[in-house]
Design a protein around this motif. Structure first.
Motif, PDB file in Angstrom:
ATOM      1  N   ARG A 119      44.188  20.191  60.011  1.00 39.16           N
ATOM      2  CA  ARG A 119      44.629  20.561  58.668  1.00 39.16           C
ATOM      3  C   ARG A 119      45.880  19.743  58.333  1.00 39.16           C
ATOM      4  N   LEU A 120      45.803  18.974  57.238  1.00 40.96           N
ATOM      5  CA  LEU A 120      46.820  17.989  56.910  1.00 40.96           C
ATOM      6  C   LEU A 120      47.552  18.315  55.614  1.00 40.96           C
ATOM      7  N   SER A 121      48.861  18.077  55.613  1.00 37.77           N
ATOM      8  CA  SER A 121      49.659  18.100  54.389  1.00 37.77           C
ATOM      9  C   SER A 121      50.390  16.770  54.273  1.00 37.77           C
ATOM     10  N   ILE A 122      50.445  16.260  53.047  1.00 38.69           N
ATOM     11  CA  ILE A 122      51.102  14.984  52.752  1.00 38.69           C
ATOM     12  C   ILE A 122      52.302  15.262  51.856  1.00 38.69           C
ATOM     13  N   PHE A 123      53.431  14.637  52.192  1.00 33.83           N
ATOM     14  CA  PHE A 123      54.664  14.784  51.419  1.00 33.83           C
ATOM     15  C   PHE A 123      55.156  13.385  51.060  1.00 33.83           C
ATOM     16  N   VAL A 124      55.258  13.096  49.746  1.00 31.43           N
ATOM     17  CA  VAL A 124      55.674  11.770  49.293  1.00 31.43           C
ATOM     18  C   VAL A 124      57.033  11.871  48.602  1.00 31.43           C
ATOM     19  N   ASP A 159      52.447  27.264  58.005  1.00 28.70           N
ATOM     20  CA  ASP A 159      51.328  27.970  58.641  1.00 28.70           C
ATOM     21  C   ASP A 159      49.972  27.458  58.182  1.00 28.70           C
ATOM     22  N   GLN A 160      49.961  26.587  57.168  1.00 30.53           N
ATOM     23  CA  GLN A 160      48.708  26.094  56.613  1.00 30.53           C
ATOM     24  C   GLN A 160      48.225  24.797  57.251  1.00 30.53           C
ATOM     25  N   TYR A 161      49.096  24.086  57.962  1.00 33.38           N
ATOM     26  CA  TYR A 161      48.733  22.772  58.486  1.00 33.38           C
ATOM     27  C   TYR A 161      49.242  22.575  59.913  1.00 33.38           C
ATOM     28  N   ASN A 162      48.682  21.556  60.576  1.00 30.38           N
ATOM     29  CA  ASN A 162      49.159  21.140  61.897  1.00 30.38           C
ATOM     30  C   ASN A 162      49.444  19.651  61.954  1.00 30.38           C
ATOM     31  N   ARG A 163      49.173  18.974  60.844  1.00 22.24           N
ATOM     32  CA  ARG A 163      49.460  17.542  60.763  1.00 22.24           C
ATOM     33  C   ARG A 163      50.185  17.261  59.454  1.00 22.24           C
ATOM     34  N   VAL A 164      51.204  16.409  59.537  1.00 22.39           N
ATOM     35  CA  VAL A 164      51.978  16.029  58.358  1.00 22.39           C
ATOM     36  C   VAL A 164      52.031  14.516  58.265  1.00 22.39           C
TER      37      VAL A 164
END
Length: 173
Positions: free
Chosen positions: A7-12, A109-114
Motif C-alpha cells: 500500500r503506497l502513498s506519494i507526497f510531492v 495506518d493506511q500505507y507501508n510504502r512512501v
C-alpha cells in the motif's frame, strides 16, 4: 488481495520539486509519476498528495484542477514574503513541510510504502519515525538538491534524472 506491504502513498513537495526540475532543465508529468510508481500490479496507491505555494487564491488554478482530476489531494498555502538582510533581497516562501508531515502521520495506518518527492533535510526526523513503523521510504530528488541527512535516512534514493525517460512531461505534437 493487497498485502500491507503493498500500500503506497506519494507526497510531492511541489515547490522543492519545481526548483529541482528547473535545475535539471526538464519537468515531470504528474500523470506519468503516478503511472510509474503504480506499475507493479500488486501495488495499490492509497494516497497521492501535492503541496504548493500560491501567490493568491487563483494562482495555478488550472494546474491544481488537473492534479485533482488525476487523483492528487492538493494542499496549498499563500506565499509569504521575507527580506534577507544578507542579500538585501526579498524572497517568497510557502513552507509546507508541516502539512506534509501531518498528512504522513495522519494517514500512516493506511500505507507501508512512501514515495517522497523532496530533497529537504527537514524531513529527516519524520522519515526516521516512519521507518521505525516498518514503512519503506523512497526519496526522489536530484544531485545538488538532496540533503545528506535525508539521503542517509531513506531506504532508497532515486535521482530524478535516472527516471527521466519514464516521468518526463512530453509536449503533444
Amino acid at each position: 488481495m493487497f498485502s500491507a506491504a503493498n500500500r503506497l502513498s506519494i507526497f510531492v513537495d511541489g515547490n522543492n520539486m519545481f526548483y529541482a526540475q528547473q535545475k535539471n532543465g526538464w519537468f515531470f508529468d504528474p500523470r506519468r509519476v503516478l503511472e510509474y510508481f503504480t506499475k507493479e500490479p500488486e501495488l495499490m496507491l492509497i494516497n497521492a498528495f501535492w503541496y504548493t505555494g500560491l501567490k493568491d487564491a487563483q494562482d495555478q488554478r488550472g494546474f491544481r484542477d488537473a492534479l485533482i482530476s488525476l487523483g492528487y489531494t492538493v494542499r496549498t498555502k499563500i506565499l509569504k514574503e521575507y527580506y534577507d538582510d544578507t542579500s538585501g533581497r526579498y524572497s517568497q516562501k510557502a513552507n509546507l513541510d508541516i502539512e506534509i508531515v501531518v498528512d504522513m502521520f495522519n494517514t500512516v495506518d493506511q500505507y507501508n510504502r512512501v514515495v517522497l518527492f523532496s530533497g529537504d533535510g527537514d524531513f529527516e526526523r519524520a522519515i526516521e519515525l516512519l521507518r521505525s513503523k516498518n514503512t519503506h521510504i523512497t526519496v526522489i530528488s536530484t544531485e545538488g538538491m538532496i540533503a545528506r541527512e535525508l539521503r542517509n535516512v531513506t531506504d532508497r534514493y532515486i535521482d530524478l534524472n535516472d527516471i527521466r525517460e519514464r516521468i518526463e512531461k512530453v509536449d503533444a505534437l
